[in-house]
Scaffold this active site. Structure first.
Site, PDB file in Angstrom:
ATOM      1  CB  SER A 238      11.941  -9.304   3.517  1.00  0.00           C
ATOM      2  OG  SER A 238      12.404 -10.733   3.319  1.00  0.00           O
ATOM      3  N   GLY A 276      11.535  -3.479   5.083  1.00  0.00           N
ATOM      4  CA  GLY A 276      11.686  -5.089   5.537  1.00  0.00           C
ATOM      5  C   GLY A 276      11.314  -5.060   6.717  1.00  0.00           C
ATOM      6  N   PRO A 319       8.633   1.005   4.745  1.00  0.00           N
ATOM      7  CG  PRO A 319       7.366   1.833   6.369  1.00  0.00           C
ATOM      8  CD  PRO A 319       8.352   2.168   5.374  1.00  0.00           C
ATOM      9  N   GLY A 320       6.792  -1.606   3.962  1.00  0.00           N
ATOM     10  CA  GLY A 320       5.629  -1.980   2.986  1.00  0.00           C
ATOM     11  C   GLY A 320       4.677  -2.969   3.782  1.00  0.00           C
ATOM     12  NE  ARG A 321       7.231  -8.715   4.613  1.00  0.00           N
ATOM     13  CZ  ARG A 321       7.359  -9.723   3.725  1.00  0.00           C
ATOM     14  NH1 ARG A 321       6.307 -10.694   3.564  1.00  0.00           N
ATOM     15  NH2 ARG A 321       8.129  -9.578   2.738  1.00  0.00           N
ATOM     16  CE1 TYR A 366       9.711 -14.821  -2.056  1.00  0.00           C
ATOM     17  CE2 TYR A 366       7.672 -14.210  -1.436  1.00  0.00           C
ATOM     18  CZ  TYR A 366       8.689 -13.818  -2.283  1.00  0.00           C
ATOM     19  OH  TYR A 366       9.021 -12.891  -2.808  1.00  0.00           O
ATOM     20  CB  CYS A 393      -3.442 -27.673 -13.183  1.00  0.00           C
ATOM     21  SG  CYS A 393      -5.218 -27.775 -13.459  1.00  0.00           S
ATOM     22  CD  GLU A 394       2.137 -25.959 -10.855  1.00  0.00           C
ATOM     23  OE1 GLU A 394       3.211 -26.518 -10.031  1.00  0.00           O
ATOM     24  OE2 GLU A 394       2.345 -25.524 -11.903  1.00  0.00           O
ATOM     25  CE1 TYR A 423       6.191  -6.978  -1.482  1.00  0.00           C
ATOM     26  CE2 TYR A 423       6.090  -7.270   0.723  1.00  0.00           C
ATOM     27  CZ  TYR A 423       6.581  -6.471  -0.430  1.00  0.00           C
ATOM     28  OH  TYR A 423       7.433  -5.321  -0.002  1.00  0.00           O
TER      29      TYR A 423
HETATM   30  C1  LIG Z   1      14.281  -1.259  -1.520  1.00  0.00           C
HETATM   31  C2  LIG Z   1      12.943  -1.887  -0.906  1.00  0.00           C
HETATM   32  N1  LIG Z   1      12.419  -1.078  -0.090  1.00  0.00           N
HETATM   33  C3  LIG Z   1      11.421  -1.402   0.624  1.00  0.00           C
HETATM   34  C4  LIG Z   1      10.760  -2.494   0.359  1.00  0.00           C
HETATM   35  C5  LIG Z   1       9.561  -3.092   1.192  1.00  0.00           C
HETATM   36  O1  LIG Z   1       9.993  -4.129   2.154  1.00  0.00           O
HETATM   37  P1  LIG Z   1       8.694  -4.634   3.091  1.00  0.00           P
HETATM   38  O2  LIG Z   1       7.475  -4.578   2.169  1.00  0.00           O
HETATM   39  O3  LIG Z   1       9.317  -5.831   3.369  1.00  0.00           O
HETATM   40  O4  LIG Z   1       8.764  -3.705   4.134  1.00  0.00           O
HETATM   41  C6  LIG Z   1      11.433  -3.600  -0.568  1.00  0.00           C
HETATM   42  C7  LIG Z   1      11.080  -5.088  -0.503  1.00  0.00           C
HETATM   43  O5  LIG Z   1      11.511  -5.783  -1.295  1.00  0.00           O
HETATM   44  C8  LIG Z   1      12.839  -3.095  -1.269  1.00  0.00           C
HETATM   45  O6  LIG Z   1      13.295  -3.607  -2.047  1.00  0.00           O
END
Ligand SMILES: Cc1ncc(COP(=O)(O)O)c(C=O)c1O
Length: 465
Positions: A238, A276, A319-321, A366, A393-394, A423
């Protein structure tokens, strides 16, 4: 997390914050690359997104609220689709998924990766074509697999030997063929600037190439008529900012791909290199553009295939993030402030907002870094080292560990934290029975609610006595 006798994160005092944090000449100014494309400040210092003032967002929808710049998210999705033309780009829904986002990314030419029955339900409600959905998960339940097979998802990413048996039994019962990829661990783990090419088999995902599990899984899949094997899947980490880590992974995955062709007589038509790809949370981060990533990955895969004398399979990424993260900021209202004396005579200003670790757990989980800005007005006060904390409360309930904010930030001010699209809402909790925050999308001068704020009644409804 560092340990300190006064508690985690108490030991990082200092008069000027971490080395990477520059004291700004004007704390009202935005660090442009941390914000989505359509965010600006007006002369009075009020943050605006897509022409909508954040004080209006706060008045209409309350705080804390995740504010999504829809055009920006769409543009990032489209940039991946364009840069990876000829590949399949799956948006990783785990970053943030709701029906609106599922529709936006598919309208921009992406497919969708889900990893639970819940994410699958959102995708189906959004009207995503099941053939464009990939189902992940290291421990998919029987109902999740059954539903995926019944609706006909495009592929299931197999993660274990037990799952092969489970999918096989369900596919036979339903009279369907399960189209699968086998998720392999290539022994590479990449984070940001460095990658490590040993000893990363010690985690829960996937089947090991080096231990031979991946080959054995593929053998079992190919021997079972319940399956159609699309190919191998590898995800290496990631917040990756370049393609160096993919070099070793691609080499190892393609070696397995070749072995499958030679020894088992099956040329896998596809290969998935996972997600990632990094984004900028603070001035420390300098992520590659989709175009640069695409060029790097294409070069690596083509070179490796040429060296092995293999045709290049159809490739996909997840890709997600990098798509969802930069498009969103979280809008908070300040409730309290206090100053704490640090060693050496310095002080740190604590600024408490009306959310915290329930809407953004990444700092606590993290040790993530974020930045923020005063969003509701301009200030001529001197910038002071500040820490933005939540209401939970932390002591570790920290949103932004270190930022220079104007020294007169006070209750009632709005603060905005950029880069919270991935996330954050997807990892949100109701800790301390704080209802989860709303998500508001802004586009072309209009704001609209896409995920409503949870209410205390929502929380109480689950408590059946
Ligand atoms: C299999 C898989 N694909 C894609 C992603 C997306 O990662 P990111 O959001 O960092 O691009 C993840 C994140 O944990 C993952 O485990």
């Amino acid at each position: 997390m560092r340990a300190h006798e006064a508690g985690a994160l108490h030991g990082q005092a200092g008069t000027r914050g971490p080395a990477w944090l520059a004291r700004p000449e004007d704390p009202n100014a935005l660090v442009e690359h941390l914000w989505s494309q359509n965010v600006t400040k007006d002369d009075a210092g009020v943050l605006q997104v897509g022409g909508v003032r954040v004080d209006e967002v706060a008045a209409t929808y309350g705080t804390p609220t995740y504010v999504v710049d829809e055009s920006d998210l769409r543009a990032r999705a489209r940039a991946f689709a364009d840069a990876f033309d000829g590949w399949d780009v799956y948006y990783a829904g785990k970053a943030f998924l709701c029906t609106a986002v599922a529709r936006w990314v598919t309208e921009e030419g992406l497919k969708l990766d889900v990893c639970t029955g819940g994410e699958l339900a959102v995708a189906l409600r959004a009207g995503v074509d099941p053939a464009d959905i990939g189902l992940h998960g290291n421990n998919k339940s029987v109902p999740e697999i059954r539903q995926a097979l019944e609706v006909g998802v495009g592929k299931i990413i197999v993660d274990s030997f037990e799952e092969i048996d489970r999918i096989s039994a369900l596919a036979s019962e339903l009279g369907v063929t399960a189209r699968v990829m086998v998720r392999v661990t290539a022994g590479v783990e990449a984070h940001t600037h460095e990658y490590i090419a040993t000893a990363h088999e010690d985690q829960k995902f996937g089947l090991s190439i080096t231990e031979g599990d991946a080959f054995e899984a593929v053998r079992r899949v190919l021997a079972d008529p319940a399956f159609e094997l699309a190919g191998l899947h590898s995800h290496i980490g990631s917040q990756i900012f370049d393609t160096a880590g993919f070099e070793v992974a691609a080499h190892r995955v393609l070696a397995l791909h070749e072995r499958i062709a030679v020894e088992l007589g099956h040329v896998c038509p596809e290969m998935d290199l996972g997600g990632g790809y990094g984004m900028a949370y603070t001035t420390q981060d300098d992520p590659a553009t989709p175009a640069r990533l695409a060029e790097g990955l294409r070069t690596i895969v083509e070179r490796e295939c040429r060296a092995a004398g293999l045709a290049v399979p159809r490739l996909s990424i997840e890709p997600g993030r990098a798509i969802a993260g930069p498009s969103t900021f979280t809008l908070y209202e300040v409730g309290t402030t206090k100053e704490v004396a640090l060693d050496g005579g310095a002080t740190r200003r604590y600024v408490a907002v009306d959310g915290g670790m329930s809407d953004n757990i990444r700092t606590a989980l993290y040790d993530a870094d974020y930045s923020c800005t005063l969003a509701s007005r301009r200030s001529d006060a001197e910038p002071v080292l500040s820490r933005v904390v939540g209401k939970h409360c932390e002591a570790g309930d920290i949103v932004v560990k270190d930022e220079f904010l104007p020294g007169d930030v006070a209750p009632g001010d709005l603060l905005a934290v950029p880069g919270t699209g991935a996330y954050c809402r997807s990892l949100a909790s109701t800790y301390n029975h704080v209802p989860r925050a709303a998500v508001v999308a802004v586009r072309d001068g209009e704001a609209r609610l896409i995920v409503r704020r949870e209410t205390t009644d929502d929380l109480l409804r689950l408590d059946v006595g």
